[in-house]
Enzyme design. Structure first.
Site, mmCIF file in Angstrom:
data_model
loop_
_atom_site.group_PDB
_atom_site.id
_atom_site.type_symbol
_atom_site.label_atom_id
_atom_site.label_comp_id
_atom_site.label_asym_id
_atom_site.label_seq_id
_atom_site.Cartn_x
_atom_site.Cartn_y
_atom_site.Cartn_z
ATOM 1 N N GLY A 295 29.481 9.082 18.429
ATOM 2 C CA GLY A 295 28.131 9.110 18.785
ATOM 3 C C GLY A 295 27.550 7.746 20.092
ATOM 4 O O GLY A 295 25.873 7.560 20.139
ATOM 5 N N ASP A 296 28.197 6.967 20.348
ATOM 6 C CA ASP A 296 27.854 6.303 21.618
ATOM 7 C C ASP A 296 27.141 7.143 23.015
ATOM 8 O O ASP A 296 26.083 6.660 23.303
ATOM 9 C CB ASP A 296 28.943 5.385 22.315
ATOM 10 C CG ASP A 296 29.640 4.381 20.845
ATOM 11 O OD1 ASP A 296 28.824 4.203 20.414
ATOM 12 O OD2 ASP A 296 31.096 4.768 20.789
#
Length: 464
Positions: free
Chosen positions: A259-260
């Protein structure tokens, strides 16, 4: 044209620690593994991971604005960031958040968290407000520790001149309406949508799209991209049909940090002038590559957030493997070839028939330069890479090889198929490739031609 300023990451920095070992037995008092030979691996986490991943993928300066406590864990985090990103510290109380994963090989056994769940965020320094305001783009990496809820942080974000990407957290504050793009994962989108009265049962695209529209109405933001793991991402602007960006399948890898990496790649693409849809497409590809190369555990590697140009000549690396597998099982390898410019029913019929002659079908395709020499300067109409991609999508094609020569003689000598199948008006005549096939005992054959279909005829009709 890309903006000259830095990418600024604002959010909650963590210290991630992996305790990696081996396990071959269970404890006698409980059904849990005994982890031995433990190696400790530290890395930046949370907003700090997003910042270092972005920095490894760009020559643009990356600035991390984050609360930093005064303790030994914070010193270790500073050391990990040194030389990678510019750190602008916000005073904080409550201790550095540390997440420790105990892992056996590639599998996590347990995670142990320490540090205050919410940091006491001090006043935002003038330097931090200035870099946020002048950033080419801003990524808010919210991990629910209070940074995104601080009034002066939100005031600075509201004045940002560049696009804002907001990666939300269930315990975090709502994104600001000025955000260009918000990137919740599927579970986060479901949770927030349910809280505002939109349940949208199921995991289908219709349900995900309904949740994304609900979040846009609730937050008032420009767009929402719901990340769906191996399924890619769904991008909604709140009305009209959403855009779905499929992910390339990834086997293995560590999804931690995906996600990052997605949010960082999207923010970098927006900083470089991409529109929102382009940024999401770049982010899906980047996140897949990030996971495939090791995920968060490979945080200190160099990454490329931009899609790479595809080579003009596309050679399927699986052709040799396909042939070896079929031969190992005593099967028959069939090959056919041609330009395949504008695939039509005649091509499909020939390919299907060729596949029926054996246990695999390898298609040899003329490169663009080869087609030009054979057909004239106005051809091909479709590039070799795209022709190969379309052929590979057919269920009866097992591999595609693109060749540069005027005839497939050289590529046939390398592949050495058992059968060379050609469609067209060659019945009763000796195929040009027949002599090549005889060198290893292969057979050249002619397949029935589906009359009335040819690329040349299609081109001529289009000119009428």
């Amino acid at each position: 044209m890309s903006a000259p300023g830095p990418l600024v990451v604002v959010g909650d920095a963590l210290l991630d620690v992996d305790l990696v070992g081996t396990a071959s037995r269970l404890t006698p008092d409980a059904p849990v593994p005994v982890v031995e030979d433990v190696e400790t691996r530290e890395r930046p986490g949370g907003a700090a991971l997003a910042a270092v991943v972005a920095a490894a993928a760009t020559s643009r300066e990356v600035v991390l604005v984050t609360p930093v406590a005064d303790d030994e864990d914070a010193d270790r985090l500073r050391a990990l960031l040194a030389g990678r990103v510019r750190l602008v510290e916000v005073p904080a109380a409550g201790g550095t958040a540390v997440k420790r994963r105990v892992r056996v090989g590639d599998h996590s056994v347990v995670r142990i968290d320490s540090g205050a769940p919410v940091a006491g965020v001090g006043p935002l320094p003038a330097e931090a407000a200035a870099v946020v305001r002048d950033a080419a783009a801003v990524l808010v990496a919210d991990y629910g520790r209070g940074t995104s809820a601080a009034a002066d942080v939100r005031a600075a974000l509201a004045e940002a001149r560049g696009p804002v990407v907001w990666d939300p957290h269930p315990r975090g504050a709502d994104p600001l309406p000025t955000a260009r793009l918000v990137t919740p994962n599927g579970a986060e989108a479901t949770r927030v949508a349910a809280a505002v009265g939109v349940a949208a049962e199921g995991a289908g695209l219709a349900a995900v799209g309904a949740r994304a529209e609900a979040l846009i109405r609730h937050w008032g933001v420009g767009a929402v991209a719901v990340t769906l793991g191996a399924r890619g991402a769904l991008l909604s602007y709140g009305e009209g049909a959403p855009m779905v960006v499929p992910a390339v399948p990834v086997s293995g890898g560590d999804p931690c940090g995906a996600g990052d990496s997605f949010a960082a790649a999207a923010a970098l693409a927006l900083a470089d002038g991409a529109v929102t849809g382009e940024a999401v497409a770049v982010a899906v590809a980047f996140a897949g590559a990030f996971v495939a190369r090791g995920g968060a555990s490979a945080w200190d590697r160099a990454w490329d957030a931009q899609p790479q140009p595809e080579p003009e000549v596309a050679v399927a690396p699986g052709a040799d493997a396909v042939i070896a597998r079929v031969r190992a099982g005593g099967g028959t390898v069939v090959a056919t070839g041609g330009c395949f410019d504008l695939l039509h029913p005649g091509h499909v019929a020939t390919l299907r028939a060729a596949r029926g002659l054996g246990d695999c079908l390898v298609v040899c395709v003329n490169s663009d330069e080869s087609v030009r020499r054979l057909k004239g300067p106005s051809r091909p109409l479709v590039t070799a890479a795209d022709r190969a991609r379309v052929l590979e999508a057919l269920e009866f094609v097992d591999a595609v090889v693109v060749f540069d020569e005027d005839t497939p003689a050289e590529v046939l000598d390398r592949l050495r198929p058992d059968v060379w199948a050609k469609g067209g008006d060659y019945a009763g005549a000796d195929l040009p490739e027949a002599a090549v096939l005889r060198r290893w005992g292969g057979q050249a054959v002619v397949l029935p031609y589906l009359d009335g279909h040819s690329t040349t005829a299609l081109v001529e009709r289009s000119r009428v």
